[in-house]
Enzyme design. Sequence first.
Site, PDB file in Angstrom:
ATOM      1  N   ASP A  61     -30.320  58.302  26.628  1.00 25.13           N
ATOM      2  CA  ASP A  61     -29.881  58.545  25.400  1.00 25.13           C
ATOM      3  C   ASP A  61     -28.436  57.645  26.063  1.00 25.13           C
ATOM      4  O   ASP A  61     -27.720  56.758  26.632  1.00 25.13           O
ATOM      5  CB  ASP A  61     -29.213  60.156  25.524  1.00 25.13           C
ATOM      6  CG  ASP A  61     -29.185  60.543  23.963  1.00 25.13           C
ATOM      7  OD1 ASP A  61     -28.368  60.439  23.156  1.00 25.13           O
ATOM      8  OD2 ASP A  61     -29.945  61.019  23.567  1.00 25.13           O
ATOM      9  N   PRO A  68     -19.413  72.675  32.382  1.00 28.59           N
ATOM     10  CA  PRO A  68     -19.878  73.629  32.700  1.00 28.59           C
ATOM     11  C   PRO A  68     -21.344  74.185  32.373  1.00 28.59           C
ATOM     12  O   PRO A  68     -22.246  74.588  33.428  1.00 28.59           O
ATOM     13  CB  PRO A  68     -18.705  74.782  32.231  1.00 28.59           C
ATOM     14  CG  PRO A  68     -17.545  74.032  31.705  1.00 28.59           C
ATOM     15  CD  PRO A  68     -18.049  72.540  31.096  1.00 28.59           C
ATOM     16  N   ASP A  79     -27.534  53.951  34.922  1.00 24.11           N
ATOM     17  CA  ASP A  79     -26.521  53.736  33.854  1.00 24.11           C
ATOM     18  C   ASP A  79     -27.622  52.193  33.847  1.00 24.11           C
ATOM     19  O   ASP A  79     -27.301  51.534  34.038  1.00 24.11           O
ATOM     20  CB  ASP A  79     -25.412  53.256  34.113  1.00 24.11           C
ATOM     21  CG  ASP A  79     -24.345  53.104  33.024  1.00 24.11           C
ATOM     22  OD1 ASP A  79     -25.069  53.257  31.668  1.00 24.11           O
ATOM     23  OD2 ASP A  79     -23.575  52.516  32.825  1.00 24.11           O
ATOM     24  N   HIS A  96     -23.851  62.558  22.353  1.00 20.48           N
ATOM     25  CA  HIS A  96     -25.373  62.621  22.061  1.00 20.48           C
ATOM     26  C   HIS A  96     -25.881  63.573  22.625  1.00 20.48           C
ATOM     27  O   HIS A  96     -27.088  64.392  22.785  1.00 20.48           O
ATOM     28  CB  HIS A  96     -25.671  62.035  21.209  1.00 20.48           C
ATOM     29  CG  HIS A  96     -26.850  61.610  20.438  1.00 20.48           C
ATOM     30  ND1 HIS A  96     -27.975  61.360  20.818  1.00 20.48           N
ATOM     31  CD2 HIS A  96     -27.182  62.837  18.680  1.00 20.48           C
ATOM     32  CE1 HIS A  96     -29.344  61.861  20.777  1.00 20.48           C
ATOM     33  NE2 HIS A  96     -28.678  62.015  19.114  1.00 20.48           N
ATOM     34  N   VAL A 207     -47.101  58.037  22.017  1.00 24.35           N
ATOM     35  CA  VAL A 207     -45.169  58.530  22.572  1.00 24.35           C
ATOM     36  C   VAL A 207     -45.578  59.977  21.155  1.00 24.35           C
ATOM     37  O   VAL A 207     -46.193  59.712  20.509  1.00 24.35           O
ATOM     38  CB  VAL A 207     -43.997  57.341  21.495  1.00 24.35           C
ATOM     39  CG1 VAL A 207     -42.755  58.801  21.599  1.00 24.35           C
ATOM     40  CG2 VAL A 207     -44.422  56.716  22.574  1.00 24.35           C
ATOM     41  N   ASP A 230     -45.883  63.678  15.107  1.00 29.99           N
ATOM     42  CA  ASP A 230     -47.586  64.197  15.519  1.00 29.99           C
ATOM     43  C   ASP A 230     -47.424  66.273  16.215  1.00 29.99           C
ATOM     44  O   ASP A 230     -48.009  66.979  15.960  1.00 29.99           O
ATOM     45  CB  ASP A 230     -47.482  63.857  17.360  1.00 29.99           C
ATOM     46  CG  ASP A 230     -47.774  62.240  17.168  1.00 29.99           C
ATOM     47  OD1 ASP A 230     -49.048  62.012  16.755  1.00 29.99           O
ATOM     48  OD2 ASP A 230     -47.350  61.832  17.588  1.00 29.99           O
ATOM     49  N   SER A 255     -33.246  64.728  16.034  1.00 29.63           N
ATOM     50  CA  SER A 255     -32.991  64.651  17.326  1.00 29.63           C
ATOM     51  C   SER A 255     -33.162  65.517  18.821  1.00 29.63           C
ATOM     52  O   SER A 255     -33.457  66.381  19.347  1.00 29.63           O
ATOM     53  CB  SER A 255     -31.394  64.411  17.366  1.00 29.63           C
ATOM     54  OG  SER A 255     -31.263  62.687  17.767  1.00 29.63           O
TER      55      SER A 255
END
Length: 400
Positions: A61, A68, A79, A96, A207, A230, A255
């Site tokens: 993402d 916290p 990254d 996000h 997927v 699915d 999402s």
Amino acid sequence: MHGMPMRKVNSALVGLLLAGVAATPANAQTVREQQWHLDAMRADDIWKASTGEGVTVAVIDTGVARIPELEGQVLPGKDFAPEAIAGDERSDYKNHGTAMASIIAANGKGPGGVDSAFGLAPGAKILPLRVDLHGNGISRNTTLIDAIRYAADSNAKILNVSMGSWPDSPDLSNAVKEALAKGKLIFASSGNDGNDDTFYPAATPGVVGVAAVDRDGAATKESQHNAAVDMSAPGTDIVTACSGGTGLCTGHGTSDATALTSASAALLWSAHPTWTNNQILRVLLNTAGKPVDGVERNDYIGYGVVRPRVALPTPGDPGPADVYPLPDLAAAAAAAGTAASGAPVPSTGGKITAPPPPRAGAAVDKGDGGGGLSWIALGLGACVLIGGAVAAVVVRRARS
């Protein structure tokens, strides 16, 4: 006792992100009381059997910020975004990825230990893999493919991709196959345009494409409806921890539904650590809340709404360990073999006809007098068992 209804602040969908995320103001309700999806999925009962402990979910993402609610939950990641995007995998440049990680594994403790948002699998760990949402399609696709391959070589069992509109490519398909061969499960958002366009990687064979349903168990208006769907999960008014602002956000879309499906897989895998990816997925499919008209699947909610509350106590036979339970992977391989031989390639458009809206995506009858969401929590309605292969073969591809 509930106080004033939570005020929802909508935000525009941004780029490739398949959820709307907005700051949630404080009110008389506790944060946990605002998380209706956890009540609907019977989280308190689920956590007596499993919290997802021992399972790592790779969140591919925009990065996972240090908040916290995720303290102690996030492992060292990587990254893949270019240097032009400041920070690293612990920097969330779109607010996000942090929300998705929180939907999965937030610990319920905010700043100073105050009560805050929980994830569905608070015992799971998060592997943050930050990818590029900027630039041209080729560079974006490269970061996604690299992240999938990195996750395939990691200890993560589940890959969560809560985004779409990535270009399809042979390299993407190969990366997915490599991950599956190494025992991973990949869940991706089906899209939020509310039409039948296909999004990748949700439409990539291998997927699991995830759609969103509302509080009544019907597909949301923004959720895609096509052969790539699915499974489905709640995807409206999802309150979770996030970075910035009040530290709480209200999200909607596929999402959020994808993150809840990944969390459900983590719960089941924690309870059955010796099962393979194929067995975990098969049980999730077999115990899902099926469409109301009795069909095996439709283009709105797929094979049904994920129900870990049913999967954990009554998983049934997980089936063969080495057979992928959805038809698209085998069908794609067969089509590729036919094309290589020079023979005519069979049509891949075989979408299953869905019932008419607005109840097109409704799950099994609630059986609770019309109130609440027992359709997610209880094992009502017939479950069509999915064995080594499904009779209706659907190969996913983009619409021409």
